[in-house]
Design an enzyme around this catalytic site. Structure first.
Site, PDB file in Angstrom:
ATOM      1  N   TYR A 125     -11.387  -7.385   2.314  1.00 23.24           N
ATOM      2  CA  TYR A 125     -11.635  -5.963   2.396  1.00 23.24           C
ATOM      3  C   TYR A 125     -10.445  -5.109   1.712  1.00 23.24           C
ATOM      4  CZ  TYR A 125      -9.132  -6.949   6.840  1.00 23.24           C
ATOM      5  OH  TYR A 125      -7.953  -7.358   7.406  1.00 23.24           O
ATOM      6  N   CYS A 126      -9.595  -5.944   0.890  1.00 26.09           N
ATOM      7  CA  CYS A 126      -8.417  -5.400   0.500  1.00 26.09           C
ATOM      8  C   CYS A 126      -8.783  -4.044  -0.479  1.00 26.09           C
ATOM      9  CB  CYS A 126      -7.582  -6.339  -0.447  1.00 26.09           C
ATOM     10  SG  CYS A 126      -6.129  -5.495  -1.331  1.00 26.09           S
TER      11      CYS A 126
ATOM     12  N   ASP B  62      -2.147   6.752  -1.749  1.00 22.76           N
ATOM     13  CA  ASP B  62      -2.179   5.400  -2.391  1.00 22.76           C
ATOM     14  C   ASP B  62      -3.788   5.073  -2.206  1.00 22.76           C
ATOM     15  OD1 ASP B  62      -2.419   5.198   0.651  1.00 22.76           O
ATOM     16  OD2 ASP B  62      -1.798   2.994   0.509  1.00 22.76           O
TER      17      ASP B  62
ATOM     18  N   CYS C  38     -19.452  21.347   9.836  1.00 23.46           N
ATOM     19  CA  CYS C  38     -18.240  21.366  10.476  1.00 23.46           C
ATOM     20  C   CYS C  38     -17.780  22.364  11.255  1.00 23.46           C
ATOM     21  CB  CYS C  38     -17.044  20.628   9.627  1.00 23.46           C
ATOM     22  SG  CYS C  38     -17.437  18.985   8.994  1.00 23.46           S
TER      23      CYS C  38
END
Length: 371
Positions: A21-22, A277, A317
């Site tokens: 799952y990287c 990232d 929301c």
């Protein structure tokens, strides 16, 4: 100026394991030129001098990958040497490294102890569950290597936490995983839902985590945690810690639980800088260390656009009674609308399921922690 957070990828997407799952291998593959290079000493010095000059109050240097230990111990020794050179007494510095533990030895553990590193270790529970997705380049399980790393860190009193990636497979076994961690007396835990490839519809990967499974997992995990808390045994589970902070009138600490993206300088092996990232791809590159200052990158139209995109709150929301806790989750989990904007997060149903069943108990837990 707020505290500065610098996340370095000193070995880029290079890794000595092949986790199914990287997410970062996928992110790297989305760039026109997939990076697999090491940060040079010159770049490292540029990072430290720029960050410590820019920071006020505190500066956190974190290292991730790929696998950050592949940069070698000499890289980190050089980092400490340069940090001392550019240190400012009014700026408190923290060090964090997230590692798979595969390369850990006594020398690494001694370095982390001497230089006050907080170590995050990736461990998905007992051997059968961990080895299902976290294998080395030869296809062998890595569970024993991680537990060996735990022992090395404990022998030298290095603070560490455990990061467990939740897949559809192991989320069904969350009770077994939590109990395994408790038997090992792990005190600081993170449970992070797996990420699927950028731009791909959910549900196609064998490790997919569905709303139904995640919702049930959250209920079971919370009940186990809450039972321990009522017995006087506090275990830090990052998700629950953040919800406790919100209920106590404080800010969430985790970026993905604040409702909007925060500023983080993610620095790749070639010196390229990105705001997150999860999005370290060409579209969101904001500059290069040594060519632009931190303030210039933060003020760039690309960075400001990235931040603004996370600010919009979907109508559903606004009407939701649980938004004050949920905050619509991490941007990476938010689904794109027909107009290209970010809508509600993928795990909305899972959170609705959890909050509707454990809202009262969340308040009870917050009360226990304030007594």
């Amino acid at each position: 100026m707020p505290p500065v957070n610098v996340l370095m990828k000193p070995a880029s997407s290079l890794c000595n394991m092949r986790c199914s799952y990287c997410f970062y291998r996928d992110v790297s593959g989305h760039r026109r030129r997939a990076l697999a290079c090491m940060l040079t000493s010159e770049r490292l010095e540029q990072i430290l001098s720029s960050a410590l000059e820019y920071a006020e109050g505190s500066c956190t240097f974190a290292f991730q990958g790929g696998e950050p230990t592949l940069a070698g111990l000499e890289f980190y020794q050089k980092f400490v040497e340069l940090e001392k050179r550019y240190a400012r007494p009014e700026v408190q510095v923290r060090h964090i490294i997230q590692t798979n533990g595969y390369c850990m030895d006594k020398e690494w553990a001694g370095f982390f102890a001497q230089n006050h590193f907080l170590v995050g270790l990736s461990l998905d529970g007992p051997p059968k569950l961990h080895n299902r997705n976290r294998r080395d380049e030869g296809g062998s399980g890595t569970h024993h290597r991680v537990l060996h790393s735990v022992q090395l860190l404990e022998d030298r009193r290095v603070p560490y936490n455990i990061l467990c990636v939740l897949t559809g497979q192991n989320a069904r076994s969350i009770q077994q995983i939590y109990q395994f961690f408790r038997r090992r007396r792990f005190q600081w835990l993170q449970f992070i839902p797996c990420l699927e490839p950028l731009g791909q519809l959910r549900g196609r990967e064998p490790y997919h985590l569905s709303n139904e499974v995640y919702g049930q997992c959250l209920v079971t995990l919370f009940d186990l945690w809450h039972q321990d808390l009522k017995r006087g045994h506090y275990v830090s589970v990052r998700h629950f810690d953040n919800w406790m902070s919100i209920l106590m009138g404080q800010e969430a600490e985790a970026c993905g639980m604040q409702g909007r993206c925060a500023a983080q300088f993610v620095i790749e092996g070639d010196g390229g800088v990105y705001p997150c990232d999860f999005y370290a791809c060409d579209q969101w590159r904001v500059g290069t260390v040594g060519e632009q200052s931190f303030q210039e990158m933060l003020d760039s139209p690309t960075w400001q656009k990235f931040l603004r995109m996370s600010h919009k709150i979907p109508d559903m929301c606004v009407r939701c009674r649980y938004y004050y806790l949920c905050r619509n989750g991490c941007r990476r989990d938010r689904l794109a609308t027909a107009g290209g904007e970010l809508g509600r997060m993928y795990y909305c149903q899972a959170y609705q399921y959890f909050f509707s069943r454990r809202e009262k108990e969340l308040y009870e837990a917050a009360q226990l922690l304030t007594e």
